[in-house]
Design a protein around this motif. Structure first.
Motif, PDB file in Angstrom:
ATOM      1  N   GLN A  87      65.972  39.218  86.136  1.00  0.00           N
ATOM      2  CA  GLN A  87      64.653  38.961  85.560  1.00  0.00           C
ATOM      3  C   GLN A  87      64.781  38.950  84.034  1.00  0.00           C
ATOM      4  OE1 GLN A  87      62.075  38.290  87.781  1.00  0.00           O
ATOM      5  NE2 GLN A  87      63.805  38.421  89.183  1.00  0.00           N
ATOM      6  N   SER A  88      63.955  38.165  83.383  1.00  0.00           N
ATOM      7  CA  SER A  88      64.082  38.001  81.937  1.00  0.00           C
ATOM      8  C   SER A  88      63.948  39.314  81.181  1.00  0.00           C
ATOM      9  CB  SER A  88      63.053  36.986  81.430  1.00  0.00           C
ATOM     10  OG  SER A  88      61.736  37.424  81.724  1.00  0.00           O
ATOM     11  N   THR A  89      63.189  40.253  81.723  1.00  0.00           N
ATOM     12  CA  THR A  89      63.015  41.538  81.045  1.00  0.00           C
ATOM     13  C   THR A  89      64.316  42.337  80.985  1.00  0.00           C
ATOM     14  OG1 THR A  89      61.614  43.517  80.970  1.00  0.00           O
ATOM     15  CG2 THR A  89      62.367  42.814  83.131  1.00  0.00           C
ATOM     16  N   ASN A  90      65.291  41.959  81.806  1.00  0.00           N
ATOM     17  CA  ASN A  90      66.570  42.679  81.854  1.00  0.00           C
ATOM     18  C   ASN A  90      67.699  41.956  81.144  1.00  0.00           C
ATOM     19  OD1 ASN A  90      65.522  43.207  85.168  1.00  0.00           O
ATOM     20  ND2 ASN A  90      65.568  44.840  83.641  1.00  0.00           N
ATOM     21  N   PHE A  91      67.415  40.847  80.478  1.00  0.00           N
ATOM     22  CA  PHE A  91      68.497  40.040  79.919  1.00  0.00           C
ATOM     23  C   PHE A  91      69.326  40.796  78.878  1.00  0.00           C
ATOM     24  CE2 PHE A  91      66.557  35.614  81.010  1.00  0.00           C
ATOM     25  CZ  PHE A  91      67.092  35.707  82.278  1.00  0.00           C
ATOM     26  N   GLU A  92      68.690  41.634  78.076  1.00  0.00           N
ATOM     27  CA  GLU A  92      69.478  42.396  77.096  1.00  0.00           C
ATOM     28  C   GLU A  92      70.414  43.377  77.789  1.00  0.00           C
ATOM     29  OE1 GLU A  92      67.764  43.978  73.580  1.00  0.00           O
ATOM     30  OE2 GLU A  92      66.353  42.328  73.320  1.00  0.00           O
ATOM     31  N   GLU A  93      69.964  43.994  78.888  1.00  0.00           N
ATOM     32  CA  GLU A  93      70.832  44.887  79.661  1.00  0.00           C
ATOM     33  C   GLU A  93      71.974  44.114  80.300  1.00  0.00           C
ATOM     34  OE1 GLU A  93      68.577  48.508  81.642  1.00  0.00           O
ATOM     35  OE2 GLU A  93      67.536  46.627  82.075  1.00  0.00           O
ATOM     36  N   VAL A  94      71.697  42.890  80.750  1.00  0.00           N
ATOM     37  CA  VAL A  94      72.753  42.031  81.286  1.00  0.00           C
ATOM     38  C   VAL A  94      73.854  41.868  80.247  1.00  0.00           C
ATOM     39  CG1 VAL A  94      73.298  39.646  81.933  1.00  0.00           C
ATOM     40  CG2 VAL A  94      71.321  40.784  82.951  1.00  0.00           C
ATOM     41  N   ILE A  95      73.460  41.550  79.044  1.00  0.00           N
ATOM     42  CA  ILE A  95      74.425  41.311  77.971  1.00  0.00           C
ATOM     43  C   ILE A  95      75.135  42.598  77.570  1.00  0.00           C
ATOM     44  CG2 ILE A  95      74.611  40.643  75.540  1.00  0.00           C
ATOM     45  CD1 ILE A  95      72.209  38.666  76.185  1.00  0.00           C
ATOM     46  N   ALA A 116      69.901  35.476  73.739  1.00  0.00           N
ATOM     47  CA  ALA A 116      71.254  35.331  73.210  1.00  0.00           C
ATOM     48  C   ALA A 116      71.239  34.969  71.724  1.00  0.00           C
ATOM     49  CB  ALA A 116      72.019  34.278  74.013  1.00  0.00           C
ATOM     50  N   GLU A 117      70.320  34.093  71.331  1.00  0.00           N
ATOM     51  CA  GLU A 117      70.226  33.710  69.918  1.00  0.00           C
ATOM     52  C   GLU A 117      69.725  34.870  69.064  1.00  0.00           C
ATOM     53  OE1 GLU A 117      67.852  30.160  69.971  1.00  0.00           O
ATOM     54  OE2 GLU A 117      69.611  28.859  70.299  1.00  0.00           O
ATOM     55  N   LYS A 118      68.787  35.651  69.618  1.00  0.00           N
ATOM     56  CA  LYS A 118      68.286  36.822  68.892  1.00  0.00           C
ATOM     57  C   LYS A 118      69.420  37.809  68.611  1.00  0.00           C
ATOM     58  CE  LYS A 118      66.052  40.094  71.014  1.00  0.00           C
ATOM     59  NZ  LYS A 118      65.009  40.877  71.749  1.00  0.00           N
ATOM     60  N   LEU A 119      70.353  37.918  69.566  1.00  0.00           N
ATOM     61  CA  LEU A 119      71.488  38.826  69.414  1.00  0.00           C
ATOM     62  C   LEU A 119      72.676  38.156  68.734  1.00  0.00           C
ATOM     63  CD1 LEU A 119      71.325  40.528  72.950  1.00  0.00           C
ATOM     64  CD2 LEU A 119      70.545  41.465  70.758  1.00  0.00           C
ATOM     65  N   GLN A 120      72.478  36.909  68.287  1.00  0.00           N
ATOM     66  CA  GLN A 120      73.492  36.147  67.540  1.00  0.00           C
ATOM     67  C   GLN A 120      74.791  35.989  68.342  1.00  0.00           C
ATOM     68  OE1 GLN A 120      73.569  38.394  63.791  1.00  0.00           O
ATOM     69  NE2 GLN A 120      72.207  36.857  62.885  1.00  0.00           N
ATOM     70  N   LEU A 121      74.635  35.702  69.620  1.00  0.00           N
ATOM     71  CA  LEU A 121      75.796  35.521  70.485  1.00  0.00           C
ATOM     72  C   LEU A 121      76.315  34.091  70.417  1.00  0.00           C
ATOM     73  CD1 LEU A 121      74.585  37.446  73.670  1.00  0.00           C
ATOM     74  CD2 LEU A 121      75.965  38.312  71.770  1.00  0.00           C
ATOM     75  N   THR A 154      72.102  24.453  71.644  1.00  0.00           N
ATOM     76  CA  THR A 154      72.428  25.837  71.290  1.00  0.00           C
ATOM     77  C   THR A 154      73.919  26.099  71.473  1.00  0.00           C
ATOM     78  OG1 THR A 154      71.953  28.177  71.756  1.00  0.00           O
ATOM     79  CG2 THR A 154      71.958  26.672  73.639  1.00  0.00           C
ATOM     80  N   GLU A 155      74.446  27.021  70.683  1.00  0.00           N
ATOM     81  CA  GLU A 155      75.830  27.472  70.849  1.00  0.00           C
ATOM     82  C   GLU A 155      75.879  28.888  71.410  1.00  0.00           C
ATOM     83  OE1 GLU A 155      77.794  27.137  67.119  1.00  0.00           O
ATOM     84  OE2 GLU A 155      77.903  24.935  67.185  1.00  0.00           O
ATOM     85  N   SER A 156      74.732  29.391  71.819  1.00  0.00           N
ATOM     86  CA  SER A 156      74.658  30.799  72.227  1.00  0.00           C
ATOM     87  C   SER A 156      75.207  31.051  73.627  1.00  0.00           C
ATOM     88  CB  SER A 156      73.203  31.282  72.158  1.00  0.00           C
ATOM     89  OG  SER A 156      72.399  30.550  73.069  1.00  0.00           O
ATOM     90  N   VAL A 157      75.229  30.008  74.492  1.00  0.00           N
ATOM     91  CA  VAL A 157      75.687  30.188  75.864  1.00  0.00           C
ATOM     92  C   VAL A 157      76.671  29.086  76.249  1.00  0.00           C
ATOM     93  CG1 VAL A 157      73.523  31.297  76.573  1.00  0.00           C
ATOM     94  CG2 VAL A 157      73.814  28.827  76.904  1.00  0.00           C
ATOM     95  N   LYS A 158      77.450  29.380  77.281  1.00  0.00           N
ATOM     96  CA  LYS A 158      78.289  28.348  77.894  1.00  0.00           C
ATOM     97  C   LYS A 158      78.170  28.490  79.410  1.00  0.00           C
ATOM     98  CE  LYS A 158      82.713  30.764  78.492  1.00  0.00           C
ATOM     99  NZ  LYS A 158      84.158  30.759  78.214  1.00  0.00           N
ATOM    100  N   VAL A 159      78.308  27.386  80.111  1.00  0.00           N
ATOM    101  CA  VAL A 159      78.199  27.393  81.568  1.00  0.00           C
ATOM    102  C   VAL A 159      79.562  27.737  82.160  1.00  0.00           C
ATOM    103  CG1 VAL A 159      77.643  26.067  83.624  1.00  0.00           C
ATOM    104  CG2 VAL A 159      76.345  25.702  81.518  1.00  0.00           C
ATOM    105  N   GLU A 160      79.672  28.961  82.650  1.00  0.00           N
ATOM    106  CA  GLU A 160      80.922  29.377  83.281  1.00  0.00           C
ATOM    107  C   GLU A 160      80.984  28.938  84.737  1.00  0.00           C
ATOM    108  OE1 GLU A 160      82.910  33.418  82.764  1.00  0.00           O
ATOM    109  OE2 GLU A 160      82.178  33.562  84.829  1.00  0.00           O
ATOM    110  N   GLY A 161      79.803  28.832  85.393  1.00  0.00           N
ATOM    111  CA  GLY A 161      79.797  28.462  86.801  1.00  0.00           C
ATOM    112  C   GLY A 161      78.555  27.687  87.184  1.00  0.00           C
ATOM    113  N   ILE A 162      78.687  26.859  88.209  1.00  0.00           N
ATOM    114  CA  ILE A 162      77.556  26.129  88.792  1.00  0.00           C
ATOM    115  C   ILE A 162      77.644  26.310  90.298  1.00  0.00           C
ATOM    116  CG2 ILE A 162      76.424  23.901  89.099  1.00  0.00           C
ATOM    117  CD1 ILE A 162      77.725  22.964  86.511  1.00  0.00           C
TER     118      ILE A 162
END
Length: 368
Positions: A87-95, A116-121, A154-162
């Motif tokens: 869930q989106s509320t847990n995304f920071e914990e995911v990271i 991810a962008e907020k955390l400059q990933l 964005t450069e904040s994420v990459k697709v590791e799997g589909i």
């Protein structure tokens, strides 16, 4: 296995290893394997299961929720862990816990990128889920170009799997539908992959998919129920070993006269003189009321004893008429001698529901 003196769920790690090796034998050497350890590893012990699987060569893990992934990290698990329903509320914990989010909608992709962008990933790995016909979670096929455009911004994420998920891979009568899902998955890949700058891990097959659709193994397969000893059909069940054995004991024996009743709401009424035993587990332990009123039964010294009357919160009663037994004797609800599939099927449910329902107050005991 040793005799028990209390209610216990024995977890046989050698059986787990057997199942892993059997399923791995179905794969090409280059195909990765993901072990699903959600729901306390299907009602057993997620950390203990993950540790043994890590030791013998599993490549990835998957859980349903973020807190399950955090529990694995706290237990010392270092392999990649995919969170299937974050869930989106847990995304920071995911990271924070180096977990892999399943991104399954426009909302979750935009929200994760924002986090991810907020955390400059830079290039944080994500997996994308495609809805190919299960209609539960996932992007629709007409959203592939939108995904590519969004990722390009964005450069904040990459697709590791589909990945996607098969709805009926165990059902021969639904073979055409499964092939339809495989075709839809391939269509999504054909649209999306040329627009990505990184070759993702493609994964589609579940346990029954591993067995029945080798042409769809792609780069990785996912197995849950198979690791715990169930192949979704009788033929495959014979090749696997149940990991969990639920045992308890006889607390007390009663001699019920004709016409007397047993349990709440007089759920059982004796048509003749009956010998009953009370066991120290009930619906608070995961043996739900659906199993009462003689729909299924247990093993007492190797003999079938039906569950009678209504299952109570902490106790249930069985008919032991004609069985030579005494108070303190061991009782087996399911395991190698009596399968969880049989126990569940007789009450109109499935092994998945039974084994994942076993309460955390039931003692877990690791063997082998």
């Amino acid at each position: 296995m040793s005799q028990t003196s209390e209610t216990v769920l024995e977890i046989d790690l050698s059986a787990l290893e057997h199942n892993y090796n059997y399923l791995r034998s179905k794969l090409s050497p280059n195909t990765k394997m993901l072990g699903v350890v959600k729901a306390f590893a299907y009602g057993s012990d997620s950390v203990a299961i993950a540790k043994r699987l890590s030791k013998i060569g599993i490549d990835y893990f998957a859980v349903a929720y973020t807190r399950e992934g955090i529990a694995l990290r706290k237990g010392g698990i270092q392999k990649p862990i995919l969170v299937l329903h974050p869930q989106s509320t847990n995304f920071e914990e995911v990271i924070e816990n180096d977990l892999l989010p399943n991104i399954y909608s426009k909302f979750t992709l935009e929200a994760f990128i924002e986090t991810a962008e907020k955390l400059q990933l830079k290039k944080y790995p994500i997996h994308l889920k495609i809805n190919t016909g299960l209609n539960r979670l996932g992007f629709d096929l007409d959203e592939m170009n939108w995904i590519a455009e969004t990722l390009a911004s964005t450069e904040s994420v990459k697709v590791e799997g589909i990945f996607s998920h098969l709805a009926a891979s165990e059902d021969e009568a639904e073979r055409d539908f499964t092939k339809y899902q495989i075709e839809n998955y391939q269509k999504a890949l054909d649209t999306l992959l040329p627009q990505l700058d990184f070759p993702p891990i493609r994964h589609l097959c579940n346990t029954s998919g591993i067995i029945n659709y080798p042409e769809a193994h792609y780069d990785m397969v996912r197995t849950g129920i198979g690791l715990y000893g169930f192949g979704n059909c009788a033929e495959e069940d014979k090749k696997l070993k149940p990991v969990g054995t639920l045992k308890t004991i006889i607390s007390q024996i009663h001699h019920i006269k004709k016409g007397e009743s047993v349990g709440y709401n007089r759920g059982f009424k004796a048509a003749s003189a009956t010998k009953t035993a009370t066991l120290p587990l009930g619906h608070a332990d995961g043996i739900n009321r659906i199993y009462g009123k003689e729909k299924t039964g247990v093993l007492v010294n190797g003999y079938h004893a039906p569950i009678i009357g209504n299952v109570c919160m902490d106790m249930l009663m069985i008919d032991i008429s004609g069985i030579d037994c005494k108070e303190g004797d061991e009782v087996i609800l399911f395991g190698k001698e009596k399968s969880a599939e049989e126990f569940a099927h007789n009450a109109g449910t499935i092994s998945y529901e039974l084994i994942t329902s076993i309460s955390q107050r039931v003692k877990r005991k690791l063997i082998n």
